[in-house]
Design a protein around this motif. Structure first.
Motif, PDB file in Angstrom:
ATOM      1  N   ASN A  20      77.955  14.303 -48.132  1.00 23.09           N
ATOM      2  CA  ASN A  20      77.199  14.612 -49.346  1.00 23.09           C
ATOM      3  C   ASN A  20      76.031  13.644 -49.518  1.00 23.09           C
ATOM      4  OD1 ASN A  20      77.102  16.115 -52.057  1.00 23.09           O
ATOM      5  ND2 ASN A  20      77.105  13.979 -52.699  1.00 23.09           N
ATOM      6  N   GLU A  21      74.811  14.164 -49.323  1.00 24.04           N
ATOM      7  CA  GLU A  21      73.583  13.406 -49.582  1.00 24.04           C
ATOM      8  C   GLU A  21      73.557  12.049 -48.883  1.00 24.04           C
ATOM      9  OE1 GLU A  21      71.181  14.804 -50.858  1.00 24.04           O
ATOM     10  OE2 GLU A  21      71.729  16.154 -52.482  1.00 24.04           O
ATOM     11  N   ILE A  22      73.836  12.031 -47.578  1.00 22.82           N
ATOM     12  CA  ILE A  22      73.732  10.766 -46.845  1.00 22.82           C
ATOM     13  C   ILE A  22      72.269  10.493 -46.492  1.00 22.82           C
ATOM     14  CG2 ILE A  22      76.066  10.915 -45.945  1.00 22.82           C
ATOM     15  CD1 ILE A  22      74.904  11.822 -43.283  1.00 22.82           C
ATOM     16  N   PHE A  23      71.929   9.221 -46.337  1.00 25.85           N
ATOM     17  CA  PHE A  23      70.597   8.752 -45.949  1.00 25.85           C
ATOM     18  C   PHE A  23      69.520   9.107 -46.982  1.00 25.85           C
ATOM     19  CE2 PHE A  23      72.416   9.843 -41.560  1.00 25.85           C
ATOM     20  CZ  PHE A  23      73.101   8.642 -41.500  1.00 25.85           C
ATOM     21  N   SER A  24      69.925   9.297 -48.239  1.00 28.36           N
ATOM     22  CA  SER A  24      68.931   9.615 -49.266  1.00 28.36           C
ATOM     23  C   SER A  24      68.019   8.439 -49.570  1.00 28.36           C
ATOM     24  CB  SER A  24      69.632  10.066 -50.549  1.00 28.36           C
ATOM     25  OG  SER A  24      70.498   9.051 -51.032  1.00 28.36           O
ATOM     26  N   SER A  25      68.437   7.226 -49.160  1.00 28.03           N
ATOM     27  CA  SER A  25      67.609   6.036 -49.418  1.00 28.03           C
ATOM     28  C   SER A  25      66.612   5.775 -48.288  1.00 28.03           C
ATOM     29  CB  SER A  25      68.506   4.806 -49.596  1.00 28.03           C
ATOM     30  OG  SER A  25      69.240   4.545 -48.401  1.00 28.03           O
ATOM     31  N   ALA A  26      66.735   6.543 -47.188  1.00 32.44           N
ATOM     32  CA  ALA A  26      65.860   6.303 -46.037  1.00 32.44           C
ATOM     33  C   ALA A  26      64.583   7.122 -46.158  1.00 32.44           C
ATOM     34  CB  ALA A  26      66.596   6.666 -44.753  1.00 32.44           C
ATOM     35  N   ALA A  27      63.591   6.737 -45.382  1.00 30.51           N
ATOM     36  CA  ALA A  27      62.367   7.538 -45.292  1.00 30.51           C
ATOM     37  C   ALA A  27      62.712   8.887 -44.686  1.00 30.51           C
ATOM     38  CB  ALA A  27      61.335   6.817 -44.424  1.00 30.51           C
ATOM     39  N   LEU A  28      61.920   9.885 -45.011  1.00 27.76           N
ATOM     40  CA  LEU A  28      62.219  11.250 -44.570  1.00 27.76           C
ATOM     41  C   LEU A  28      62.385  11.342 -43.062  1.00 27.76           C
ATOM     42  CD1 LEU A  28      62.514  14.281 -44.993  1.00 27.76           C
ATOM     43  CD2 LEU A  28      60.014  14.455 -45.038  1.00 27.76           C
ATOM     44  N   SER A  29      61.459  10.725 -42.313  1.00 31.74           N
ATOM     45  CA  SER A  29      61.533  10.813 -40.850  1.00 31.74           C
ATOM     46  C   SER A  29      62.795  10.149 -40.314  1.00 31.74           C
ATOM     47  CB  SER A  29      60.291  10.161 -40.225  1.00 31.74           C
ATOM     48  OG  SER A  29      60.178   8.802 -40.645  1.00 31.74           O
ATOM     49  N   ASP A  30      63.166   8.996 -40.894  1.00 36.72           N
ATOM     50  CA  ASP A  30      64.374   8.290 -40.450  1.00 36.72           C
ATOM     51  C   ASP A  30      65.622   9.100 -40.799  1.00 36.72           C
ATOM     52  OD1 ASP A  30      62.832   6.213 -39.525  1.00 36.72           O
ATOM     53  OD2 ASP A  30      63.024   5.033 -41.360  1.00 36.72           O
ATOM     54  N   ALA A  31      65.652   9.643 -42.024  1.00 29.62           N
ATOM     55  CA  ALA A  31      66.810  10.430 -42.444  1.00 29.62           C
ATOM     56  C   ALA A  31      66.978  11.659 -41.566  1.00 29.62           C
ATOM     57  CB  ALA A  31      66.648  10.844 -43.907  1.00 29.62           C
ATOM     58  N   LEU A  32      65.878  12.289 -41.209  1.00 29.22           N
ATOM     59  CA  LEU A  32      65.951  13.485 -40.376  1.00 29.22           C
ATOM     60  C   LEU A  32      66.416  13.148 -38.965  1.00 29.22           C
ATOM     61  CD1 LEU A  32      65.486  16.505 -40.210  1.00 29.22           C
ATOM     62  CD2 LEU A  32      63.090  16.055 -39.627  1.00 29.22           C
ATOM     63  N   PHE A  74      80.876  10.729 -49.736  1.00 28.46           N
ATOM     64  CA  PHE A  74      80.108  11.031 -50.934  1.00 28.46           C
ATOM     65  C   PHE A  74      79.254   9.817 -51.274  1.00 28.46           C
ATOM     66  CE2 PHE A  74      83.365  14.217 -51.118  1.00 28.46           C
ATOM     67  CZ  PHE A  74      82.736  15.311 -51.696  1.00 28.46           C
ATOM     68  N   GLU A  75      78.103  10.080 -51.824  1.00 24.16           N
ATOM     69  CA  GLU A  75      77.114   9.032 -52.075  1.00 24.16           C
ATOM     70  C   GLU A  75      77.649   7.964 -53.024  1.00 24.16           C
ATOM     71  OE1 GLU A  75      72.332   8.859 -52.962  1.00 24.16           O
ATOM     72  OE2 GLU A  75      73.537  10.390 -53.949  1.00 24.16           O
ATOM     73  N   ARG A  76      77.366   6.708 -52.690  1.00 24.19           N
ATOM     74  CA  ARG A  76      77.696   5.577 -53.559  1.00 24.19           C
ATOM     75  C   ARG A  76      76.413   4.912 -54.015  1.00 24.19           C
ATOM     76  NH1 ARG A  76      82.284   2.517 -49.889  1.00 24.19           N
ATOM     77  NH2 ARG A  76      83.939   4.102 -50.045  1.00 24.19           N
ATOM     78  N   GLU A  77      76.421   4.460 -55.247  1.00 19.52           N
ATOM     79  CA  GLU A  77      75.247   3.755 -55.753  1.00 19.52           C
ATOM     80  C   GLU A  77      75.160   2.364 -55.128  1.00 19.52           C
ATOM     81  OE1 GLU A  77      75.166   3.595 -59.956  1.00 19.52           O
ATOM     82  OE2 GLU A  77      75.036   5.770 -60.232  1.00 19.52           O
ATOM     83  N   GLU A  78      73.945   1.948 -54.848  1.00 15.89           N
ATOM     84  CA  GLU A  78      73.731   0.612 -54.293  1.00 15.89           C
ATOM     85  C   GLU A  78      73.910  -0.429 -55.392  1.00 15.89           C
ATOM     86  OE1 GLU A  78      70.630  -1.405 -51.119  1.00 15.89           O
ATOM     87  OE2 GLU A  78      70.043   0.351 -52.294  1.00 15.89           O
TER      88      GLU A  78
END
Length: 481
Positions: A386-398, A350-354
Motif C-alpha cells: 500500500n503506497e510504498i515509495f511515496s516519499s521518493a522522487a517519481l523516477s526513483d519510485a517507478l 502499509f504506509e507508516r508515517e516518518e
C-alpha cells in the motif's frame, strides 16, 4: 489489515481460543471441515441453543474449579468440588441428549456425537455421576441445630426442634412489599468460601455425622481427575465457532452479507459484494458501507489499484487480506459470494508515517520492509502493498517498483498493490488494473467503488497537486486578498 481489532472484539476475555484465530490453514480439507461445522450450528437453532447452554455450563464449571483451588477449609473445598463434578456431569448429559436428536451434516459434529454417546454410557461416567448424586443426597439429609449464646455456640443433632425460619420470614415479610423494594436494596460484598466460624460449625457437624463426610472424603480421593480430555477439547474448540457467530449476528441483522467461500489451490478468484469487516464492526450505521467486487482469471496474479486519494483504495486492499485470512480459518467471510485461493502466508506493507526519532528515512524503511517480504514469500503467498515509495522522487519510485513487480511476477504469487504509479498496471498480462472512482457529476466526490478498468493516468497528478498545495482551491486561497 486491522484484523487484530476484530479478533480482540471476538475473543474478549477468552484468551484460550486466541490461538485458533492466529492459526490460518492452507489445507482445503480442514477449511471445509470447519465450514461444515459452522453450517450445522447456523442451520439448527435447537442444536445451537444446546451448545450455547453447554458452553455456559462449562464456563461455570471452570469458575468452580478455579474457586476450589483457592478455598482454605477442607470440607468447604470438598463440598464445592462435589458441586463442580455435578455441573460437569449435567452439562455433558444434557449436551448428549440434545445432539442425539439433532440432524447433523458435518463429519466433525457427527463423530463427536458418537464419542459423546459412548462416553455418557461408559461405566466410568455413569458411576461418577451416580456416586456424586448419592454423596450429595446423603449430605443433604444431614440436619443439625446451632445453639447460639453470647461468645459461644453449640452444635447438636436435630431432634425435632421447632423450626424458626417461618417466624423469621414472617417478621421480615413487611420488607417484601414491592413499593418498598428500592428503599432496602444494597450490595453485600461476598467473600470467597466461608468464615472460620462457619468452618468450625461444619467441622462439628462432620463429627456428629461422620458417615456422609467419610463418603465425601472417599469420593474426592477417587475422582481427583474426573474430566475427559476430548470433552474439554470440544468445549474449547466450539467456543471458536460460537464467538464468531456472536460477532456476525449484529452485522447480519443490519443486512450485511456473509458467505462460505469456495476454497481452492487454483489462483483464479472472484468475490461479490465484499466489505471491510473491521470498518463494519465499528460503524453504528452500516448503510455507509460500500460493497466491492474483484476477480482474477488465469494467468492474472496482481491487482494494481490506482485512483484519487481518500477514494477507498487502502480499505479495498485491506478487505482483500481480510477475506483470504478469514477464509483460511474456515469461517464465513464478509461477502455475498466468493471463490478464494488459500495462501500459505499473507504479507502486508502499509504506509507508516516518518518520525523524528526513527534512525532511517521513510524510503530506506520501505525498501527494507519490502526486501524482508520478498525473501519470505513463495509462489503460494499473498502480498499486499500500500503506497510504498511515496516519499521518493517519481523516477526513483517507478524504477524500484518495477524491479519489485518483476520479482513478484516471477514468483507467481498473488498480489494487491495500491499505488500512484499507473505504469505498473501495464507491465504484464498477469496484472489487472482497478481504479477508485469518483462521482461523474462532481469529481471531488469519492464513490469508494473500485472497478476493473485501465488506469486513467490522473491519480499521481492529483496526488502531487494536493501534496504541494497546487489544487484550485489551495491556489485560490493564496491569491485572494
Amino acid at each position: 489489515m486491522r484484523l487484530d481489532r476484530v479478533v480482540r472484539e471476538i475473543v474478549q476475555e477468552r484468551n484460550d481460543i486466541l490461538e485458533y484465530y492466529l492459526s490460518p490453514v492452507q489445507d482445503e480439507k480442514t477449511v471445509r471441515y470447519r465450514q461444515e461445522v459452522m453450517k450445522d450450528l447456523e442451520n439448527n437453532e435447537k442444536l445451537l441453543e444446546a451448545i450455547r447452554k453447554f458452553a455456559k455450563d462449562m464456563a461455570s464449571f471452570h469458575r468452580h474449579m478455579k474457586m476450589v483451588e483457592q478455598l482454605e477449609y477442607e470440607y468447604n473445598r470438598k463440598g464445592w468440588f462435589l458441586e463442580t463434578v455435578l455441573i460437569y456431569c449435567d452439562a455433558v448429559s444434557e449436551l448428549s441428549r440434545a445432539m442425539n436428536t439433532a440432524k447433523l451434516q458435518s463429519s466433525g459434529l457427527r463423530k463427536f456425537r458418537e464419542y459423546l454417546k459412548s462416553y455418557v454410557r461408559s461405566s466410568s461416567f455413569v458411576s461418577l455421576k451416580e456416586e456424586a448424586q448419592n454423596v450429595k443426597l446423603k449430605l443433604s439429609n444431614v440436619n443439625y441445630c446451632i445453639i447460639i449464646k453470647p461468645g459461644m455456640f453449640t452444635v447438636k443433632p436435630y431432634e425435632g426442634e421447632k423450626e424458626y425460619s417461618p417466624e423469621i420470614e414472617k417478621v421480615f415479610s413487611r420488607f417484601n412489599r414491592e413499593k418498598c423494594a428500592d428503599e432496602f436494596q444494597f450490595d453485600i460484598e461476598e467473600g470467597l468460601g466461608m468464615s472460620h466460624i462457619e468452618a468450625r460449625i461444619l467441622e462439628f457437624v462432620s463429627r456428629l455425622y461422620p458417615e456422609p463426610f467419610i463418603t465425601l472424603d472417599l469420593f474426592c480421593e477417587r475422582n481427583g481427575r474426573f474430566t475427559d480430555k476430548v470433552i474439554l477439547n470440544f468445549e474449547r474448540e466450539i467456543q471458536f465457532y460460537l464467538s464468531y457467530l456472536d460477532f456476525m449476528e449484529p452485522l447480519r441483522k443490519k443486512g450485511l452479507p456473509f458467505c462460505y467461500p469456495e476454497v481452492s489451490s487454483d489462483k483464479s478468484e472472484y468475490v461479490e459484494d465484499a466489505f471491510d469487516i473491521a470498518l463494519a464492526s465499528g460503524l453504528l450505521d452500516t448503510r455507509q458501507l460500500v460493497f466491492n467486487d474483484f476477480y482474477l482469471e488465469n494467468p492474472e496474479r496482481v491487482i494494481v489499484v490506482t485512483g484519487p486519494n481518500q477514494g477507498g483504495k487502502t480499505t479495498f486492499a485491506r478487505m482483500i487480506g481480510q477475506l483470504h485470512y478469514l477464509a483460511a480459518l474456515g469461517l464465513p467471510i464478509p461477502a455475498r459470494r466468493a471463490r478464494l485461493f488459500l495462501p500459505d502466508a499473507i504479507f502486508t506493507h502499509f504506509e507508516r508515517e516518518e518520525r523524528v526519532q526513527d534512525q532511517m528515512s521513510k524510503l530506506e524503511n520501505d525498501i527494507l520492509r519490502v526486501k524482508d517480504i520478498l525473501e519470505s514469500t513463495s509462489s503460494e503467498s499473498l502480498i499486499i502493498l500500500n503506497e510504498i515509495f511515496s516519499s521518493a522522487a517519481l523516477s526513483d519510485a517507478l524504477f524500484l517498483s518495477k524491479e519489485i513487480m518483476k520479482t513478484i511476477l516471477e514468483r507467481d504469487c498473488l498480489c494487491v498493490w495500491v499505488t500512484f504509479l499507473d505504469e505498473l498496471s501495464r507491465m504484464n498480462e498477469k496484472i489487472v488494473s482497478m481504479v477508485a472512482t469518483v462521482s461523474p457529476q462532481d469529481p471531488a466526490v469519492r464513490t469508494f467503488k473500485i472497478i476493473r478498468k485501465p488506469a486513467d493516468g490522473r491519480s499521481y497528478a492529483v496526488s502531487l497537486a494536493e501534496k504541494y498545495g497546487l489544487t484550485y482551491w489551495k491556489i485560490r486561497e493564496r491569491v485572494e486578498p
